[in-house]
Design a protein around this motif. Structure first.
Motif, PDB file in Angstrom:
ATOM      1  N   HIS A  34       0.854  -1.076  -0.174  1.00 46.43           N
ATOM      2  CA  HIS A  34      -0.074   0.010  -0.021  1.00 46.43           C
ATOM      3  C   HIS A  34       0.817   1.356  -0.077  1.00 46.43           C
ATOM      4  CE1 HIS A  34       0.855   0.077   4.548  1.00 46.43           C
ATOM      5  NE2 HIS A  34       0.278  -1.101   4.265  1.00 46.43           N
ATOM      6  N   LYS A  35       0.242   2.516   0.029  1.00 49.68           N
ATOM      7  CA  LYS A  35       1.104   3.696  -0.152  1.00 49.68           C
ATOM      8  C   LYS A  35       2.130   3.809   0.787  1.00 49.68           C
ATOM      9  CE  LYS A  35      -2.566   6.270  -2.756  1.00 49.68           C
ATOM     10  NZ  LYS A  35      -3.150   7.276  -2.730  1.00 49.68           N
ATOM     11  N   THR A  36       1.548   3.731   2.058  1.00 53.08           N
ATOM     12  CA  THR A  36       2.653   3.941   3.231  1.00 53.08           C
ATOM     13  C   THR A  36       4.033   3.043   3.036  1.00 53.08           C
ATOM     14  OG1 THR A  36       0.681   4.463   4.496  1.00 53.08           O
ATOM     15  CG2 THR A  36       2.835   4.152   5.531  1.00 53.08           C
ATOM     16  N   GLN A  37       3.573   1.711   2.562  1.00 50.20           N
ATOM     17  CA  GLN A  37       4.778   0.725   2.370  1.00 50.20           C
ATOM     18  C   GLN A  37       5.650   1.419   1.356  1.00 50.20           C
ATOM     19  OE1 GLN A  37       2.803  -2.761   2.204  1.00 50.20           O
ATOM     20  NE2 GLN A  37       3.242  -3.489   4.099  1.00 50.20           N
ATOM     21  N   VAL A  38       5.057   1.433   0.264  1.00 44.09           N
ATOM     22  CA  VAL A  38       5.862   2.193  -1.027  1.00 44.09           C
ATOM     23  C   VAL A  38       6.761   3.439  -0.588  1.00 44.09           C
ATOM     24  CG1 VAL A  38       5.698   3.080  -3.326  1.00 44.09           C
ATOM     25  CG2 VAL A  38       4.151   1.307  -2.791  1.00 44.09           C
ATOM     26  N   ARG A  39       6.078   4.598   0.094  1.00 49.35           N
ATOM     27  CA  ARG A  39       6.642   5.593   0.420  1.00 49.35           C
ATOM     28  C   ARG A  39       7.848   5.209   1.336  1.00 49.35           C
ATOM     29  NH1 ARG A  39       4.990  11.025   1.634  1.00 49.35           N
ATOM     30  NH2 ARG A  39       3.123  10.401   1.069  1.00 49.35           N
ATOM     31  N   GLN A  40       7.797   4.375   2.358  1.00 44.18           N
ATOM     32  CA  GLN A  40       8.755   3.883   3.175  1.00 44.18           C
ATOM     33  C   GLN A  40       9.980   3.340   2.618  1.00 44.18           C
ATOM     34  OE1 GLN A  40       6.940   1.785   6.351  1.00 44.18           O
ATOM     35  NE2 GLN A  40       6.141   3.930   7.408  1.00 44.18           N
ATOM     36  N   ALA A  41       9.679   2.339   1.516  1.00 43.76           N
ATOM     37  CA  ALA A  41      10.626   1.732   0.762  1.00 43.76           C
ATOM     38  C   ALA A  41      11.315   2.624  -0.127  1.00 43.76           C
ATOM     39  CB  ALA A  41       9.981   0.756  -0.015  1.00 43.76           C
ATOM     40  N   VAL A  42      10.729   3.530  -0.822  1.00 39.00           N
ATOM     41  CA  VAL A  42      11.531   4.504  -1.600  1.00 39.00           C
ATOM     42  C   VAL A  42      12.413   5.605  -0.687  1.00 39.00           C
ATOM     43  CG1 VAL A  42      11.199   6.484  -2.976  1.00 39.00           C
ATOM     44  CG2 VAL A  42       9.811   4.373  -3.617  1.00 39.00           C
ATOM     45  N   GLU A  43      12.179   5.850   0.508  1.00 38.96           N
ATOM     46  CA  GLU A  43      12.599   6.662   1.252  1.00 38.96           C
ATOM     47  C   GLU A  43      13.971   5.921   2.059  1.00 38.96           C
ATOM     48  OE1 GLU A  43      10.307   8.526   4.098  1.00 38.96           O
ATOM     49  OE2 GLU A  43       9.404   9.958   2.639  1.00 38.96           O
ATOM     50  N   THR A  44      13.984   4.747   2.224  1.00 39.78           N
ATOM     51  CA  THR A  44      14.860   4.076   2.775  1.00 39.78           C
ATOM     52  C   THR A  44      15.804   3.454   1.764  1.00 39.78           C
ATOM     53  OG1 THR A  44      13.625   1.819   2.976  1.00 39.78           O
ATOM     54  CG2 THR A  44      13.759   3.240   4.841  1.00 39.78           C
TER      55      THR A  44
END
Length: 96
Positions: A34-44
């Motif tokens: 979901h969106k939160t997981q994608v956001r965290q993955a790209v940032e890390t």
């Protein structure tokens, strides 16, 4: 789910490369992400700050070859917009 499991691959197409000027990057993502997981993955993974994430579910397409019928698999993609001043280096220098 790990950050490396969320992002599967970058999407390579003319439409996805035209969004690079606006700091929009397109990735093929895990079907359960979901969106939160994608956001965290790209940032890390890339060390950037994400402004927003749009998720698109690409529907499977029916295909036919002679009498044999089948379908291409469906998949999920994420269009990630980065904040001002951030960019992902692996996409830079790619010719359209």
């Amino acid at each position: 789910m790990n950050a490396a499991d969320v992002l599967i691959a970058p999407v390579v197409s003319e439409k996805s490369y035209s969004g690079l000027a606006d700091r929009r990057y397109t990735f093929k993502v895990h079907p359960d992400a979901h969106k939160t997981q994608v956001r965290q993955a790209v940032e890390t993974l890339f060390g950037v700050k994400v402004d927003r994430v749009n998720i698109v579910k690409v529907q499977p397409k029916p295909k036919r070859r002679g009498l044999t019928r089948g379908s291409r698999p469906g998949w999920k993609k994420a269009i990630v917009k980065l904040r001002e001043g951030h960019e992902i280096e692996i996409f830079e220098g790619a010719a359209v």
